[in-house]
Design an enzyme around this catalytic site. Structure first.
Site, PDB file in Angstrom:
ATOM      1  N   SER A 409       0.811  -1.207   0.000  1.00 56.17           N
ATOM      2  CA  SER A 409       0.000   0.000   0.000  1.00 56.17           C
ATOM      3  C   SER A 409       0.848   1.263   0.000  1.00 56.17           C
ATOM      4  CB  SER A 409      -0.962  -0.035   1.192  1.00 56.17           C
ATOM      5  OG  SER A 409      -1.949   0.960   1.075  1.00 56.17           O
ATOM      6  N   LYS A 434      -0.691  -4.164  -3.439  1.00 55.87           N
ATOM      7  CA  LYS A 434      -1.992  -3.646  -3.028  1.00 55.87           C
ATOM      8  C   LYS A 434      -2.126  -2.238  -3.580  1.00 55.87           C
ATOM      9  CE  LYS A 434      -5.259  -2.010  -0.083  1.00 55.87           C
ATOM     10  NZ  LYS A 434      -5.579  -0.635   0.331  1.00 55.87           N
TER      11      LYS A 434
END
Length: 514
Positions: A409, A434
């Site tokens: 992320s 992600k």
């Protein structure tokens, strides 16, 4: 996924806006308005990672409003239901500017159980926010308006709030996105992380593996109960206190792992060997404890250059992207600059994310000008850059960034920004992959809705979601094996363990040669 934090680590701290408060509630008419007290609509993006922290904690929320846009088509569809309660919704999503609002009525059958009625209102809020912001406008190729009607009918005969929340969760699961979910008011209270340092848990970072839905250990906090028990990254969490975790999301699992210091939780973990096959299940009883962790740790690594000069490399480990991550890193870099450091290693290994804004703020500490930090893709498929404005890097010294499969992320956003803008070399292993951004909204009943609102690409427009970022230089192992490390320590007691990290050694070599 369970995670750990300290006063400095707000992970996975996000931007938590307050909910819209009803201007009036007169049973049986419930009126929700997105207007704040100044008569203005207000919404700022809240960006989040998927990682969840398994701790009891608190956080102060910013005072903001979120609205829900619904159209008259939905009202017409639901008028056929036996209506005892009507919800008039007025709202618009915009950025701190006046907006025209549309009001209309949605009718639905009110439950005889008061607590279920409350969840019914929450259902409408959640449905509307998803309808207007979810990244996939087809809602996984289903009629989202009909889904509301179906869920409301299923919720009507229920008698408990838990059962009613289960219906909302089931509705959200049809979107096919494990990161879009709702958590109850109780779960949200323990999820929010504050500055009081009241952090209690077992020290596990866990995440839901998007392809399988399994809960996987991303990392353990050093010195935590989980770390002392020998739990390591890659293990699958399959059971907590005798309860199987099939279908349970990372935040719900984290909630089960939290608790008061001195209490215990028993977990079952499945290990996977190098060939990808199961190597057995083990049971571990973990004591809950106070967890201490700073988002930043740093050190100076002295070494000699090929021409015999003494040089210094600054090593900065960023554990998570909390609200203080950028300021803490700025302080660490300033301190090392004052000690004449000539190069840097930024370690993002096993950093599962946190505040996306914090990741962008950290990137700006290393870059100049108006460079693009990341591209976002909204639900209409429009790609938009997020650029710096007149950036001034703290240092222009050479930089290597360490990454691995636990870097996710916001870590991937930061690594991509530094790499694609030519600022850093990446060393390690391919990142987690992600590439989705969530907003988090506190709903009127105190629950919280996480919605995937956008996807992101690296500045070079490389796909990240379910792909990850490949390093420039592979590093097959993070650490030299324990026997070699022990021999090094015996040969020279001044050799720090950091210098026995093979990836750090490769990073130092890259800094010297490039």
């Amino acid at each position: 996924m369970e995670k750990i934090v300290t006063p400095k680590l707000d992970l996975p701290l996000l931007h938590f806006p307050n909910s819209r408060k009803p201007t009036s509630i007169q049973y049986p008419i419930l009126r929700f308005s997105s207007l704040n007290r100044y008569g203005r609509h207000k919404r700022r993006p809240c960006l989040a990672s998927s990682s969840r922290l398994g701790l009891e904690s608190k956080i102060e929320t910013d005072s903001e409003s979120h609205g829900v846009i619904m159209d008259n088509t939905v009202g017409r569809r639901l008028l056929g239901l036996t209506a005892a309660v009507a919800v008039a919704v007025s709202s618009s999503f915009c950025c701190e500017s006046p907006a025209l609002a549309e009001s209309f009525t949605i009718a639905f059958p009110v439950s005889r159980a008061r607590e279920v009625t409350t969840v019914q209102r929450t259902l409408v809020e959640a449905w509307g926010l998803i309808r207007e912001t979810f990244v996939d406008p087809t809602f996984n190729h289903q009629d989202w308006d009909s889904r509301l009607q179906q869920t409301m009918v299923e919720m009507f005969p229920l008698r408990s709030a838990d059962a009613a929340y289960g219906k909302i969760k089931a509705m959200l699961s049809t979107l096919g996105d494990p990161f879009t979910r709702i958590i109850s008011p109780k779960e949200y209270q323990s999820f929010r992380i504050g500055s009081d340092g009241s952090l209690q848990g077992v020290g596990l970072f866990i995440n839901s593996e998007p392809r399988t839905g399994h809960l996987v250990v991303m990392s353990c906090i050093e010195g935590s109960p989980a770390d002392r028990a020998g739990i390591h990254e890659g293990e699958e969490l399959v059971e907590i206190n005798g309860e199987k975790l099939d279908g349970i999301d990372s935040e719900a699992a984290a909630q089960k792992l939290r608790g008061r210091v001195g209490t215990f939780v028993t977990v079952k973990l499945k290990s996977v060997n190098g060939s990808g096959t199961d190597s057995g299940i083990r049971e571990v009883k973990l004591p809950r404890d106070y967890i201490k962790l700073s988002p930043i740790s740093s050190a100076i690594i002295p070494h000699k250059t090929p021409d015999g000069r003494l040089a210094k490399t600054g090593y900065v480990k960023l554990n998570a992207f909390s609200q203080t991550a950028a300021s803490d890193m700025e302080n660490a870099v300033h301190e090392m600059e004052n000690q004449n450091v000539q190069s840097y290693i930024l370690d993002l290994r096993n950093n599962p994310g946190g505040l996306v804004k914090a990741g962008l703020d950290v990137a700006q500490l290393w870059l100049d000008g108006d460079e693009t930090l990341v591209y976002t893709i909204n639900r209409e498929g429009v790609t938009s850059p997020i650029n710096m404005i007149d950036g001034h890097a703290l240092t222009h010294d050479p930089l290597v960034v360490l990454v691995n499969e636990g870097s996710a992320s916001a870590s991937e956003i930061l690594a991509g920004a530094l790499h694609d803008n030519g600022r850093a070399i990446l060393v390690g292993r391919r990142t987690f992959g992600k590439g989705k951004i969530q907003s988090v909204t506190e709903l009127d009943d105190g629950s919280a809705l996480f919605v995937t609102v956008a996807k992101y690409l690296s500045p070079s427009l490389h796909e990240i979601d379910q792909v990850g970022i490949a390093p420039d230089v592979q590093c097959t192992t993070d650490m030299i094996d324990p026997l070699t490390s022990e021999i090094l320590m015996k040969m020279n007691s001044s050799v720090p363990l950091l210098e026995a990290d093979s990836c750090v050694m490769i990073a130092e070599h890259e800094l010297e040669t490039r």
